[in-house]
Motif scaffolding. Sequence first.
Motif, PDB file in Angstrom:
ATOM      1  N   ARG A  82     -18.181 -10.552  75.731  1.00 52.20           N
ATOM      2  CA  ARG A  82     -17.827 -11.989  75.906  1.00 52.20           C
ATOM      3  C   ARG A  82     -19.054 -13.113  76.351  1.00 52.20           C
ATOM      4  NH1 ARG A  82     -16.993  -9.031  80.184  1.00 52.20           N
ATOM      5  NH2 ARG A  82     -17.176 -10.112  82.361  1.00 52.20           N
ATOM      6  N   PRO A  83     -18.858 -14.336  76.141  1.00 53.16           N
ATOM      7  CA  PRO A  83     -19.905 -15.215  76.475  1.00 53.16           C
ATOM      8  C   PRO A  83     -19.749 -15.481  77.998  1.00 53.16           C
ATOM      9  CG  PRO A  83     -18.027 -16.395  75.027  1.00 53.16           C
ATOM     10  CD  PRO A  83     -17.878 -14.802  75.121  1.00 53.16           C
ATOM     11  N   HIS A  84     -20.990 -16.083  78.591  1.00 57.26           N
ATOM     12  CA  HIS A  84     -20.915 -16.350  79.779  1.00 57.26           C
ATOM     13  C   HIS A  84     -21.126 -17.690  80.091  1.00 57.26           C
ATOM     14  CE1 HIS A  84     -20.921 -11.998  80.434  1.00 57.26           C
ATOM     15  NE2 HIS A  84     -20.610 -12.114  81.607  1.00 57.26           N
ATOM     16  N   PRO A  85     -20.804 -18.300  81.180  1.00 56.34           N
ATOM     17  CA  PRO A  85     -21.248 -19.852  81.295  1.00 56.34           C
ATOM     18  C   PRO A  85     -22.618 -20.131  80.908  1.00 56.34           C
ATOM     19  CG  PRO A  85     -19.899 -19.232  83.075  1.00 56.34           C
ATOM     20  CD  PRO A  85     -20.100 -17.771  82.234  1.00 56.34           C
ATOM     21  N   PRO A  86     -23.005 -20.922  80.288  1.00 56.20           N
ATOM     22  CA  PRO A  86     -24.595 -21.389  79.935  1.00 56.20           C
ATOM     23  C   PRO A  86     -24.942 -21.970  81.452  1.00 56.20           C
ATOM     24  CG  PRO A  86     -23.272 -23.240  79.018  1.00 56.20           C
ATOM     25  CD  PRO A  86     -22.067 -22.123  79.795  1.00 56.20           C
ATOM     26  N   GLY A  87     -26.368 -21.372  81.490  1.00 56.17           N
ATOM     27  CA  GLY A  87     -27.195 -21.893  82.937  1.00 56.17           C
ATOM     28  C   GLY A  87     -28.283 -22.679  82.256  1.00 56.17           C
ATOM     29  N   ARG A  88     -29.363 -22.183  82.659  1.00 57.88           N
ATOM     30  CA  ARG A  88     -30.461 -22.672  82.122  1.00 57.88           C
ATOM     31  C   ARG A  88     -30.845 -22.594  80.434  1.00 57.88           C
ATOM     32  NH1 ARG A  88     -35.327 -20.645  85.603  1.00 57.88           N
ATOM     33  NH2 ARG A  88     -34.699 -18.688  84.893  1.00 57.88           N
ATOM     34  N   PRO A  89     -31.726 -23.080  80.000  1.00 62.70           N
ATOM     35  CA  PRO A  89     -31.753 -22.809  78.681  1.00 62.70           C
ATOM     36  C   PRO A  89     -32.229 -21.427  78.192  1.00 62.70           C
ATOM     37  CG  PRO A  89     -32.946 -24.803  79.177  1.00 62.70           C
ATOM     38  CD  PRO A  89     -32.377 -24.131  80.421  1.00 62.70           C
ATOM     39  N   GLY A  90     -32.932 -20.853  78.924  1.00 65.97           N
ATOM     40  CA  GLY A  90     -33.253 -19.364  78.979  1.00 65.97           C
ATOM     41  C   GLY A  90     -34.448 -18.793  78.018  1.00 65.97           C
ATOM     42  N   ARG A  91     -34.773 -17.546  77.776  1.00 67.16           N
ATOM     43  CA  ARG A  91     -35.680 -17.145  76.743  1.00 67.16           C
ATOM     44  C   ARG A  91     -35.041 -16.629  75.605  1.00 67.16           C
ATOM     45  NH1 ARG A  91     -39.831 -19.807  79.013  1.00 67.16           N
ATOM     46  NH2 ARG A  91     -40.233 -19.323  81.242  1.00 67.16           N
ATOM     47  N   VAL A  92     -36.130 -16.719  74.596  1.00 69.33           N
ATOM     48  CA  VAL A  92     -35.532 -15.881  73.165  1.00 69.33           C
ATOM     49  C   VAL A  92     -36.712 -14.536  73.083  1.00 69.33           C
ATOM     50  CG1 VAL A  92     -35.649 -15.963  70.776  1.00 69.33           C
ATOM     51  CG2 VAL A  92     -34.656 -17.700  72.315  1.00 69.33           C
ATOM     52  N   LEU A  93     -36.219 -13.476  72.897  1.00 69.07           N
ATOM     53  CA  LEU A  93     -37.048 -12.313  72.930  1.00 69.07           C
ATOM     54  C   LEU A  93     -37.066 -12.021  71.312  1.00 69.07           C
ATOM     55  CD1 LEU A  93     -35.428  -9.742  75.506  1.00 69.07           C
ATOM     56  CD2 LEU A  93     -37.163 -11.610  75.792  1.00 69.07           C
ATOM     57  N   VAL A  94     -38.214 -12.102  70.755  1.00 65.52           N
ATOM     58  CA  VAL A  94     -38.128 -12.072  69.325  1.00 65.52           C
ATOM     59  C   VAL A  94     -38.793 -10.461  68.956  1.00 65.52           C
ATOM     60  CG1 VAL A  94     -39.580 -12.546  67.069  1.00 65.52           C
ATOM     61  CG2 VAL A  94     -39.007 -14.415  68.964  1.00 65.52           C
ATOM     62  N   THR A  95     -37.757  -9.870  68.182  1.00 68.33           N
ATOM     63  CA  THR A  95     -37.960  -8.683  67.763  1.00 68.33           C
ATOM     64  C   THR A  95     -37.493  -8.318  66.374  1.00 68.33           C
ATOM     65  OG1 THR A  95     -37.115  -6.129  68.306  1.00 68.33           O
ATOM     66  CG2 THR A  95     -35.370  -8.198  68.330  1.00 68.33           C
ATOM     67  N   LEU A 105     -31.346 -14.117  72.603  1.00 64.57           N
ATOM     68  CA  LEU A 105     -31.364 -14.871  73.907  1.00 64.57           C
ATOM     69  C   LEU A 105     -30.866 -14.332  75.136  1.00 64.57           C
ATOM     70  CD1 LEU A 105     -31.346 -18.216  75.007  1.00 64.57           C
ATOM     71  CD2 LEU A 105     -29.061 -18.201  74.382  1.00 64.57           C
ATOM     72  N   VAL A 106     -31.836 -14.459  75.892  1.00 69.19           N
ATOM     73  CA  VAL A 106     -31.496 -13.990  77.537  1.00 69.19           C
ATOM     74  C   VAL A 106     -31.665 -14.917  78.594  1.00 69.19           C
ATOM     75  CG1 VAL A 106     -32.277 -11.716  76.765  1.00 69.19           C
ATOM     76  CG2 VAL A 106     -33.907 -13.141  77.838  1.00 69.19           C
TER      77      VAL A 106
END
Length: 157
Positions: A82-95, A105-106
Amino acid sequence: MTRLERRAARLAAPLDAQRPPVNALLLQVAGEAYAAPLAQLLEILPANLTALPRTAPHVAGLQVVRGELLGVLRADVLLTGRPHPPGRPGRVLVTAAGASTCGLLVDDATDLVWVDDELQPAPFHSPGVSGLTAAGLAVLDLHRLLLALPAPWRPAP
């Protein structure tokens, strides 16, 4: 050997002997700490996403990386369902999973840590968690996490 002699010997040791090497990235997803193996990461980027309307809940959107579009998925939905409420923009881990490059997106990437090879089985079922450390930190397997997506969303082999 006295306490002061042991301390002096420890301080005189080469730096690589004083601290363990690192092999994982400590990250936050939906308020929980996880470790992601560095060997599975291509890069870490600040999140700058363009949302896609009418997509599945686990799709965060697209991000432009050096002139190319990168599909980004939500780690919170993939790990918890389930989605959680958005906070800061976060980071994208590229794999890379198979022949596809994908972003995850973390909430944040906070530190580098050492994770032992011997992991305990996770007491909960999540296809992207390979096990737990002795301290209880969940270690992700990013490739298995992406390959566990529903068939239309799964990266190409």
